[in-house]
Write an enzyme that holds these catalytic residues in place. Structure first.
Site, PDB file in Angstrom:
ATOM      1  N   TYR A  36       3.360   2.348  -8.183  1.00 54.05           N
ATOM      2  CA  TYR A  36       4.850   2.055  -7.717  1.00 54.05           C
ATOM      3  C   TYR A  36       5.440   1.013  -8.652  1.00 54.05           C
ATOM      4  O   TYR A  36       6.615   0.588  -8.574  1.00 54.05           O
ATOM      5  CB  TYR A  36       4.785   1.431  -6.314  1.00 54.05           C
ATOM      6  N   HIS A  42      12.856   8.536  -5.281  1.00 56.49           N
ATOM      7  CA  HIS A  42      11.519   8.304  -5.193  1.00 56.49           C
ATOM      8  C   HIS A  42      11.002   7.154  -6.406  1.00 56.49           C
ATOM      9  O   HIS A  42      11.551   7.574  -7.398  1.00 56.49           O
ATOM     10  CB  HIS A  42      10.431   9.575  -5.229  1.00 56.49           C
TER      11      HIS A  42
HETATM   12  O1  CA2 Z   1       7.689   7.187  -4.946  1.00 54.80           O
HETATM   13  C1  CA2 Z   1       8.313   6.973  -3.610  1.00 54.80           C
HETATM   14  O2  CA2 Z   1       9.102   6.103  -3.558  1.00 54.80           O
HETATM   15  C2  CA2 Z   1       7.696   7.461  -2.471  1.00 54.80           C
HETATM   16  O3  CA2 Z   1       8.781   7.845  -1.592  1.00 54.80           O
HETATM   17  C3  CA2 Z   1       6.786   6.354  -1.777  1.00 54.80           C
HETATM   18  C4  CA2 Z   1       6.140   6.604  -0.538  1.00 54.80           C
HETATM   19  C5  CA2 Z   1       5.287   7.903  -0.640  1.00 54.80           C
HETATM   20  O4  CA2 Z   1       4.790   8.477   0.512  1.00 54.80           O
HETATM   21  C6  CA2 Z   1       6.167   9.087  -1.191  1.00 54.80           C
HETATM   22  O5  CA2 Z   1       5.389  10.142  -1.467  1.00 54.80           O
HETATM   23  C7  CA2 Z   1       6.702   8.765  -2.675  1.00 54.80           C
HETATM   24  C8  CA2 Z   1       5.204   5.267   0.068  1.00 54.80           C
HETATM   25  C9  CA2 Z   1       6.261   4.162   0.083  1.00 54.80           C
HETATM   26  C10 CA2 Z   1       5.433   2.949  -0.598  1.00 54.80           C
HETATM   27  O6  CA2 Z   1       3.983   2.872  -0.015  1.00 54.80           O
HETATM   28  C11 CA2 Z   1       3.234   1.925  -0.633  1.00 54.80           C
HETATM   29  C12 CA2 Z   1       2.170   1.810  -0.175  1.00 54.80           C
HETATM   30  C13 CA2 Z   1       1.096   0.800  -0.576  1.00 54.80           C
HETATM   31  C14 CA2 Z   1       1.878  -0.138  -1.392  1.00 54.80           C
HETATM   32  C15 CA2 Z   1       2.937   0.054  -1.910  1.00 54.80           C
HETATM   33  C16 CA2 Z   1       3.725   1.076  -1.531  1.00 54.80           C
END
Ligand code: CA2
Length: 143
Positions: free
Chosen positions: A23, A99
């Site tokens: 991310y 995303h």
């Molecule tokens: O890529 C994206 O923006 C997502 O929407 C982020 C989601 C994920 O489930 C989607 O598949 C794609 C996750 C949100 C962020 O989660 C985190 C978890 C741990 C550390 C940082 C962010």
């Protein structure tokens, strides 16, 4: 005054604090700062995050009366939530889905987004720049 909602789903409050390989290291606060800097006078941004599906649905209902357009990163709910899709279906303005990561390069279960059936545009893999690009698209549509 025109209002644009920028909605963020579950776990996005952790952005930049874990899993930087997926991310990046920018936080959701960084994304908000960039959007506010790109926002012209006369446009009000409501930049919101919740870990609760019902809260996101309530905000989308609120946007029906209050917002010209919606930018939404539904987080993991993208891949599961018919309820979010239905709520967005009751909103008449433009919807851009964002995303941070490129969901198409990740696990197969992330390749499908229910929200994409309603979105007028989808941005994936641009990091937090995607939020600003989505906002700019809505501003273009606002004219
Ligand atoms: O890529 C994206 O923006 C997502 O929407 C982020 C989601 C994920 O489930 C989607 O598949 C794609 C996750 C949100 C962020 O989660 C985190 C978890 C741990 C550390 C940082 C962010």
């Amino acid at each position: 005054m025109t209002t644009i909602f920028i909605l963020n789903g579950p776990n996005l409050n952790l952005l930049g604090r874990r899993e930087p390989d997926i991310y990046g290291s920018d936080t959701l606060e960084d994304a908000e700062r960039r959007c506010r800097a790109a926002c012209p006078a006369g446009v009000v941004l409501r930049f919101l995050q919740s870990n609760h599906e019902g809260q996101l649905i309530d905000w989308i209902h609120e946007a029906r009366e209050a917002a010209f357009g919606i930018v939404i990163n539904p987080g993991g709910l993208s891949h599961t939530s018919v309820a979010l899709l239905d709520a967005l279906g009751a909103f008449d303005g433009p919807v851009i889905e964002v995303h941070v990561s490129n969901i198409h390069r990740r696990e197969p279960f992330r390749h499908r987004s229910f929200v994409s059936r309603r979105a007028d545009g989808v941005i994936a893999g641009f990091g937090i720049e995607g939020y600003e690009a989505a906002l700019r698209r809505i501003l273009t549509l606002l004219g």
